[in-house]
Design a protein around this motif. Structure first.
Motif, PDB file in Angstrom:
ATOM      1  N   ILE A 486       0.854  -0.863   0.162  1.00 32.07           N
ATOM      2  CA  ILE A 486       0.243   0.180  -0.151  1.00 32.07           C
ATOM      3  C   ILE A 486       0.974   1.681  -0.199  1.00 32.07           C
ATOM      4  CG2 ILE A 486      -2.135  -1.173   1.012  1.00 32.07           C
ATOM      5  CD1 ILE A 486      -1.031   0.113   3.797  1.00 32.07           C
ATOM      6  N   VAL A 487       0.435   2.292  -0.440  1.00 35.14           N
ATOM      7  CA  VAL A 487       0.729   3.769  -0.354  1.00 35.14           C
ATOM      8  C   VAL A 487       0.834   4.796   1.291  1.00 35.14           C
ATOM      9  CG1 VAL A 487       1.118   3.976  -2.656  1.00 35.14           C
ATOM     10  CG2 VAL A 487      -0.662   4.816  -1.433  1.00 35.14           C
ATOM     11  N   ASP A 488       1.611   5.441   1.362  1.00 33.41           N
ATOM     12  CA  ASP A 488       1.298   5.689   2.725  1.00 33.41           C
ATOM     13  C   ASP A 488       1.681   6.827   2.730  1.00 33.41           C
ATOM     14  OD1 ASP A 488       3.852   5.126   3.986  1.00 33.41           O
ATOM     15  OD2 ASP A 488       3.320   3.543   4.790  1.00 33.41           O
ATOM     16  N   GLU A 489       1.927   7.569   4.006  1.00 28.99           N
ATOM     17  CA  GLU A 489       3.014   9.202   3.956  1.00 28.99           C
ATOM     18  C   GLU A 489       4.130   9.136   3.651  1.00 28.99           C
ATOM     19  OE1 GLU A 489       3.893  10.778   7.916  1.00 28.99           O
ATOM     20  OE2 GLU A 489       3.459   8.587   8.422  1.00 28.99           O
ATOM     21  N   HIS A 490       5.080   7.689   3.988  1.00 31.74           N
ATOM     22  CA  HIS A 490       6.396   7.565   3.793  1.00 31.74           C
ATOM     23  C   HIS A 490       7.173   6.755   1.897  1.00 31.74           C
ATOM     24  CE1 HIS A 490       7.943   9.422   7.165  1.00 31.74           C
ATOM     25  NE2 HIS A 490       6.830   8.244   8.108  1.00 31.74           N
ATOM     26  N   VAL A 491       5.428   6.305   2.085  1.00 27.59           N
ATOM     27  CA  VAL A 491       5.946   4.873   0.455  1.00 27.59           C
ATOM     28  C   VAL A 491       4.960   5.533  -0.607  1.00 27.59           C
ATOM     29  CG1 VAL A 491       5.702   3.212  -0.445  1.00 27.59           C
ATOM     30  CG2 VAL A 491       7.074   3.069   1.591  1.00 27.59           C
ATOM     31  N   THR A 492       5.248   6.334  -1.037  1.00 25.67           N
ATOM     32  CA  THR A 492       4.019   7.300  -2.282  1.00 25.67           C
ATOM     33  C   THR A 492       3.878   6.797  -3.750  1.00 25.67           C
ATOM     34  OG1 THR A 492       5.742   8.724  -2.723  1.00 25.67           O
ATOM     35  CG2 THR A 492       4.810   8.714  -0.596  1.00 25.67           C
ATOM     36  N   THR A 493       5.116   4.952  -4.087  1.00 28.06           N
ATOM     37  CA  THR A 493       5.312   5.294  -5.355  1.00 28.06           C
ATOM     38  C   THR A 493       5.013   3.217  -5.285  1.00 28.06           C
ATOM     39  OG1 THR A 493       6.447   6.598  -5.976  1.00 28.06           O
ATOM     40  CG2 THR A 493       6.277   4.996  -7.038  1.00 28.06           C
ATOM     41  N   ILE A 494       4.204   3.114  -6.291  1.00 27.53           N
ATOM     42  CA  ILE A 494       4.403   1.490  -5.693  1.00 27.53           C
ATOM     43  C   ILE A 494       5.109   0.994  -6.729  1.00 27.53           C
ATOM     44  CG2 ILE A 494       2.968  -0.250  -6.447  1.00 27.53           C
ATOM     45  CD1 ILE A 494       1.519   0.455  -4.126  1.00 27.53           C
ATOM     46  N   TRP A 495       5.724   0.067  -5.748  1.00 29.66           N
ATOM     47  CA  TRP A 495       7.952  -1.078  -6.700  1.00 29.66           C
ATOM     48  C   TRP A 495       6.538  -1.777  -7.344  1.00 29.66           C
ATOM     49  CZ3 TRP A 495      12.501  -1.684  -3.684  1.00 29.66           C
ATOM     50  CH2 TRP A 495      13.270  -2.570  -4.940  1.00 29.66           C
ATOM     51  N   LEU A 496       6.481  -1.888  -8.256  1.00 34.55           N
ATOM     52  CA  LEU A 496       6.275  -2.562  -9.074  1.00 34.55           C
ATOM     53  C   LEU A 496       7.517  -3.934 -10.078  1.00 34.55           C
ATOM     54  CD1 LEU A 496       3.604  -1.605 -11.479  1.00 34.55           C
ATOM     55  CD2 LEU A 496       3.282  -3.173  -9.902  1.00 34.55           C
ATOM     56  N   PRO A 497       7.287  -5.431  -9.490  1.00 31.27           N
ATOM     57  CA  PRO A 497       8.250  -6.177 -10.303  1.00 31.27           C
ATOM     58  C   PRO A 497       8.154  -6.137 -11.489  1.00 31.27           C
ATOM     59  CG  PRO A 497       6.447  -7.089  -9.591  1.00 31.27           C
ATOM     60  CD  PRO A 497       5.827  -5.722  -9.486  1.00 31.27           C
ATOM     61  N   ALA A 498      10.071  -6.575 -12.002  1.00 33.00           N
ATOM     62  CA  ALA A 498       9.656  -6.850 -13.298  1.00 33.00           C
ATOM     63  C   ALA A 498       9.526  -8.004 -13.802  1.00 33.00           C
ATOM     64  CB  ALA A 498      11.544  -6.953 -13.579  1.00 33.00           C
ATOM     65  N   THR A 499       8.797  -8.042 -15.264  1.00 38.49           N
ATOM     66  CA  THR A 499       7.915  -8.980 -15.503  1.00 38.49           C
ATOM     67  C   THR A 499       9.043  -9.469 -17.248  1.00 38.49           C
ATOM     68  OG1 THR A 499       6.159  -7.212 -15.959  1.00 38.49           O
ATOM     69  CG2 THR A 499       6.046  -8.659 -14.289  1.00 38.49           C
ATOM     70  N   ALA A 500       8.445 -10.169 -17.579  1.00 40.06           N
ATOM     71  CA  ALA A 500       8.503 -10.167 -19.067  1.00 40.06           C
ATOM     72  C   ALA A 500       8.121  -9.456 -20.372  1.00 40.06           C
ATOM     73  CB  ALA A 500       8.330 -11.783 -18.810  1.00 40.06           C
ATOM     74  N   ASP A 501       6.821  -8.874 -19.082  1.00 41.17           N
ATOM     75  CA  ASP A 501       6.524  -7.343 -20.535  1.00 41.17           C
ATOM     76  C   ASP A 501       6.829  -6.598 -20.304  1.00 41.17           C
ATOM     77  OD1 ASP A 501       4.457  -9.267 -21.609  1.00 41.17           O
ATOM     78  OD2 ASP A 501       2.503  -9.280 -19.784  1.00 41.17           O
ATOM     79  N   SER A 502       7.742  -5.985 -19.003  1.00 45.06           N
ATOM     80  CA  SER A 502       8.693  -4.526 -18.297  1.00 45.06           C
ATOM     81  C   SER A 502       9.102  -4.847 -17.546  1.00 45.06           C
ATOM     82  CB  SER A 502       6.802  -4.005 -17.059  1.00 45.06           C
ATOM     83  OG  SER A 502       6.867  -2.745 -17.815  1.00 45.06           O
ATOM     84  N   PHE A 503      10.464  -4.255 -18.372  1.00 44.83           N
ATOM     85  CA  PHE A 503      11.248  -4.481 -17.423  1.00 44.83           C
ATOM     86  C   PHE A 503      11.575  -3.044 -15.769  1.00 44.83           C
ATOM     87  CE2 PHE A 503      16.073  -5.911 -17.897  1.00 44.83           C
ATOM     88  CZ  PHE A 503      16.289  -5.753 -16.777  1.00 44.83           C
ATOM     89  N   ASN A 504      10.380  -3.459 -15.365  1.00 48.75           N
ATOM     90  CA  ASN A 504      10.825  -2.133 -14.592  1.00 48.75           C
ATOM     91  C   ASN A 504      11.497  -2.117 -12.831  1.00 48.75           C
ATOM     92  OD1 ASN A 504       7.966  -1.806 -15.503  1.00 48.75           O
ATOM     93  ND2 ASN A 504       7.323  -3.526 -14.293  1.00 48.75           N
ATOM     94  N   TYR A 505      12.435  -0.542 -13.260  1.00 46.75           N
ATOM     95  CA  TYR A 505      12.853  -0.729 -11.676  1.00 46.75           C
ATOM     96  C   TYR A 505      12.608   0.059 -10.733  1.00 46.75           C
ATOM     97  CZ  TYR A 505      15.881   2.827 -14.070  1.00 46.75           C
ATOM     98  OH  TYR A 505      15.671   4.106 -14.914  1.00 46.75           O
ATOM     99  N   LEU A 506      12.964   0.217  -9.598  1.00 48.51           N
ATOM    100  CA  LEU A 506      12.595   1.793  -8.955  1.00 48.51           C
ATOM    101  C   LEU A 506      13.802   2.481  -8.596  1.00 48.51           C
ATOM    102  CD1 LEU A 506      10.181   2.605  -6.807  1.00 48.51           C
ATOM    103  CD2 LEU A 506      11.748   1.874  -4.995  1.00 48.51           C
ATOM    104  N   ASP A 507      13.895   3.730  -8.980  1.00 47.12           N
ATOM    105  CA  ASP A 507      14.765   4.220  -8.643  1.00 47.12           C
ATOM    106  C   ASP A 507      14.815   5.157  -7.591  1.00 47.12           C
ATOM    107  OD1 ASP A 507      17.024   5.570  -9.705  1.00 47.12           O
ATOM    108  OD2 ASP A 507      16.504   8.000  -8.301  1.00 47.12           O
TER     109      ASP A 507
END
Length: 536
Positions: A486-507
């Protein structure tokens, strides 16, 4: 003051309440033996079970010592002893007398040569505010923890087997401390991280933990395995006075040598070209000659049958800053003008070496000569080579397997907190980015970095915000397998995993951002670089 007593399989332990720098308190049980002291004939052998004790054992302070090693700060000295196989358990005050709480197990780094898990190196304060139980462990390092002479008398990976023994002890006893033996997350940095990754691959540690966080190090990093281990073992013995080629005779001889002499000599043992590049004389090896191998076959094969568990993995944006301790132009030219030694680690084909060298010169250095102006390029090249490329390749392979989720991060935040890099470097190199282990500064309280400023980052500062975000995501993952449920006062970005369709990463900067690698180019043959991901 109350001094709680718990009963583990070996006997009774009395802990102590300690103050948290963030406020509140936590309960500590320190110096718990998870294996027999590896002394005398047990040197170079697999860990043996710990002995039981009578009465109540005082667990209010560190027991034994750190694994014998070379200390570099504040002064150069050999410290520690072989009696080092102890762990520490820390429980937040509000979890005292509760049950089924998530466990995080910290494996310290230090190039397999140094470091420790005691509260003199890292304290649990920051994580104690996030309702997890923390266990930190010690293990044998250097030649005493990794000597592999190609024979079962010293078959290698003793330090990694110490980690397995610690995990077995935790699995068997953690419920007594209010922990959930079926919700254990292993995490570490640098060699601690590559150790954690190796634990996911070894048949000896299957089922001992449920999630893993890998910070700046995995099993396929150049420095994560040592080659020509047998030659190094015989060379060490020769340097100490025995030229025999009989492994039993050599190991018996090495058992007579004081531990501090072995540690003092081990840094002179660098056999292969790869060892000279990575400068790690003793570390993990394929140990198929062992009665119970930790790594029975090559890593490439073990990766095909790794533990299917959730993973967080990543690196800092400018890892190699820590290792640039001399930035004089003469040293830079001597070390980096000739790229062939680095390329030869991957191929012996002269034509391929020439081709890859030219690609590196163009991609990183734009065919310009090495000067002080080249430092950002050197940092990018060496950071990619030693950390980012193997991590990105690993994530790229994992995301296509459609297994448990894998979360990739790039820690790019540069704050005001003292870090290990700032302590170590005695030059005027500007902090052009986040260096190796900088992320740990905002995850665990490091006493050596807090001497001049023992208080935590002040509420309202960017440093404090990064601390809150990092500890929240790491402990969320330990609790649920998802760093941002979930998002809260500190964690405001949902971190999505890297998947076969989208090479996501969190900066991870002062404001974390979810990004996607879209240009994953094959720049160096088998080494893949992503130009769009470079931030130098």
């Amino acid at each position: 003051m109350e001094r709680p007593v718990v009963t583990v399989k070996q006997g009774k332990l009395q802990g102590i309440f300690e103050d948290n720098v963030l406020g509140s308190r936590y309960l500590a049980f320190k110096g718990i033996p998870f294996a027999a002291p590896p002394l005398g004939d047990l040197r170079f052998k697999d860990p043996e079970p710990p002995a039981s004790w009578e009465g109540i054992r005082d667990a209010s302070k560190n027991a034994g010592d750190v694994s014998v090693q070379l200390q570099t700060l504040p002064t150069l000295a050999i410290i520690g002893s072989e009696d080092c196989l102890y762990l520490n358990v820390y429980i937040p005050y509000n979890l005292y007398r509760t049950s089924r709480n998530p466990i995080m197990v910290w494996i310290h780094g230090g190039a397999y040569l140094m470091g420790n898990g005691n509260d003199t190196a890292v304290r649990p304060d920051y994580l104690m505010a996030k309702d997890v139980i923390l266990v930190s462990i010690n293990y044998r390092v250097g030649a005493l923890g990794f000597l592999n002479i190609g024979h079962e008398v010293a078959s290698g990976n003793q330090g990694l087997k110490d980690q397995v023994a610690a995990l077995k002890w935790i699995k068997e006893n953690i419920e007594i401390f209010g922990g959930d033996p079926n919700n254990i997350t292993v995490f570490g940095v640098s060699a601690g991280s590559s150790s954690a990754h190796l634990l996911t691959l070894s048949p000896l540690s299957k089922g001992l933990f449920n999630k893993v966080i890998l910070q700046s190090g995995i099993a396929t990093c150049l420095w994560a395995q040592v080659e020509e281990a047998e030659a190094s073992a015989f060379e060490l013995a020769s340097m100490l006075g025995n030229d025999s080629k009989d492994p039993v005779e050599v190991v018996n001889f090495l058992k007579t040598i004081p531990a501090h002499k072995i540690v003092g000599q081990q840094f002179q043992v660098l056999i292969s070209e790869k060892s000279r590049i990575t400068k790690i004389p003793f570390g993990p090896t394929i140990d198929e000659k062992a009665k119970e191998p930790f790594l029975p076959c090559p890593i490439s094969q073990l990766l095909d049958d790794d533990s299917d568990i959730p993973i967080i993995v990543g690196y800092t944006s400018h890892e190699y800053i820590m290792f640039l301790n001399d930035i004089s132009e003469e040293v830079l030219k001597t070390k980096f003008a000739n790229l062939d030694p680095f390329i030869k680690v991957f191929t012996k084909d002269p034509e391929k070496i020439t081709q890859l060298t030219e690609q590196v010169k163009q991609h990183y250095f734009h065919n310009k000569p090495i000067t002080k102006e080249s430092i950002p390029s050197i940092v990018q090249w060496m950071s990619d080579l030693y950390f980012c490329i193997p991590v990105n390749n690993f994530v790229n392979d994992q995301r296509k397997k459609k297994k448990a989720p894998i979360y990739l991060y790039n820690f790019s935040y540069v704050g005001n907190e003292m870090t290990s890099t700032k302590l170590m470097l005695n030059n005027d190199l500007p902090m052009i980015g986040a260096s190796h282990t900088d992320d740990v500064t905002y995850l665990l309280y490091k006493p050596k970095c807090k001497v001049d400023n023992p208080k935590p980052p002040a509420i309202g500062t960017k440093d404090r915000e990064v601390l809150e975000v990092l500890t929240k995501m790491w402990t969320n993952f330990a609790k649920t397998g998802n760093p941002t449920p979930i998002v809260d006062e500190h964690v405001t970005t949902i971190w999505l995993p890297a998947t076969a369709d989208s090479f996501n990463y969190l900066d991870i900067d002062s404001t974390p951002k979810l990004l996607t690698i879209t240009d994953y180019n094959n720049i160096l043959g088998d080494l893949e670089l992503q130009e769009s991901h470079s931030k130098y």
